[in-house]
Scaffold this active site. Structure first.
Site, PDB file in Angstrom:
ATOM      1  CG  ASN A  47      -0.363  -0.239   2.519  1.00 54.94           C
ATOM      2  OD1 ASN A  47       0.606  -0.994   2.646  1.00 54.94           O
ATOM      3  ND2 ASN A  47      -0.898   0.388   3.551  1.00 54.94           N
ATOM      4  CD  GLU A  49      -1.097   4.776   4.910  1.00 57.31           C
ATOM      5  OE1 GLU A  49      -0.543   5.623   5.650  1.00 57.31           O
ATOM      6  OE2 GLU A  49      -1.805   3.844   5.334  1.00 57.31           O
ATOM      7  CD  GLU A  60      -5.559  -5.671  -0.759  1.00 55.65           C
ATOM      8  OE1 GLU A  60      -5.067  -4.517  -0.746  1.00 55.65           O
ATOM      9  OE2 GLU A  60      -6.141  -6.161   0.217  1.00 55.65           O
ATOM     10  CB  CYS A  95      -8.962  -4.148  -3.432  1.00 58.46           C
ATOM     11  SG  CYS A  95      -7.858  -2.774  -3.060  1.00 58.46           S
TER      12      CYS A  95
HETATM   13  N1  THU Z   1      -5.257  -1.175   2.882  1.00 56.73           N
HETATM   14  C1  THU Z   1      -4.774  -2.062   1.969  1.00 56.73           C
HETATM   15  O1  THU Z   1      -3.643  -1.906   1.474  1.00 56.73           O
HETATM   16  N2  THU Z   1      -5.548  -3.122   1.628  1.00 56.73           N
HETATM   17  C2  THU Z   1      -6.800  -3.365   2.126  1.00 56.73           C
HETATM   18  O2  THU Z   1      -7.441  -4.325   1.734  1.00 56.73           O
HETATM   19  C3  THU Z   1      -7.366  -2.460   3.114  1.00 56.73           C
HETATM   20  C4  THU Z   1      -6.564  -1.290   3.491  1.00 56.73           C
HETATM   21  C5  THU Z   1      -4.394  -0.056   3.288  1.00 56.73           C
HETATM   22  C6  THU Z   1      -4.868   1.294   2.881  1.00 56.73           C
HETATM   23  C7  THU Z   1      -4.210   2.160   3.942  1.00 56.73           C
HETATM   24  O3  THU Z   1      -2.894   2.460   3.530  1.00 56.73           O
HETATM   25  C8  THU Z   1      -4.146   1.275   5.159  1.00 56.73           C
HETATM   26  O4  THU Z   1      -4.309  -0.061   4.684  1.00 56.73           O
HETATM   27  C9  THU Z   1      -5.183   1.567   6.223  1.00 56.73           C
HETATM   28  O5  THU Z   1      -6.436   1.573   5.685  1.00 56.73           O
END
Ligand code: THU
Length: 135
Positions: A47, A49, A60, A95
């Site tokens: 992920n 941010e 994902e 996702c």
């Molecule tokens: N996040 C993901 O990478 N995948 C998920 O299925 C849910 C959430 C990330 C987004 C954000 O950077 C952090 O988790 C908190 O929501």
């Protein structure tokens, strides 16, 4: 939930390594994902941010976009998703929809760094998905 298949543990390992490269300074919630294609290629991501929160992209979707950018646009066999928690991850609705675009029948392997494992399918996670019907 079914048993892990051959190669699934390796996919989890790749997703765990990708997780270490997550950029998650705001939530502190690092997620890794790895997609295996039917040609047995693996595309992984984490992920990413952003300070304007809403622009954050989940691991994902980053993994799907990585696979597509590498020229693999369909027929994914499985995705492994890894977090460092006491409970298993669950991919968000956005996702699920993005994964569905390329591989509605794919398997989904849920894992934690601590060794929890479960497998499911995208069909189970997103029944009756939206599909754009073109003329
Ligand atoms: N996040 C993901 O990478 N995948 C998920 O299925 C849910 C959430 C990330 C987004 C954000 O950077 C952090 O988790 C908190 O929501």
């Amino acid at each position: 939930m079914s048993e892990l298949g051959p190669g699934d543990e390796q996919l989890v390992k790749v997703a765990s390594l990708a997780r270490q490269r997550a950029y998650a300074p705001y939530s502190g919630y690092k997620v890794g994902a790895a997609i295996r294609t039917r040609r047995n290629r693996i595309h992984s991501a984490a992920n990413v941010e952003n300070g304007s929160y809403g622009l954050t992209v989940c691991a994902e979707r980053c993994a799907v976009f990585t696979a597509v950018a590498a020229g693999e646009i369909a027929d994914y066999d499985a995705i492994a998703i890894v977090i460092d928690d006491l409970v298993l991850p669950s991919p968000c609705g956005a996702c699920r929809q993005v994964l569905h675009e390329f591989a509605p029948g794919m398997r989904v392997i849920l894992a934690t760094t601590g060794g929890l494992r479960a497998t499911t399918t995208l069909r189970e996670l997103l029944p009756d998905a939206f599909v754009l019907k073109r003329e």
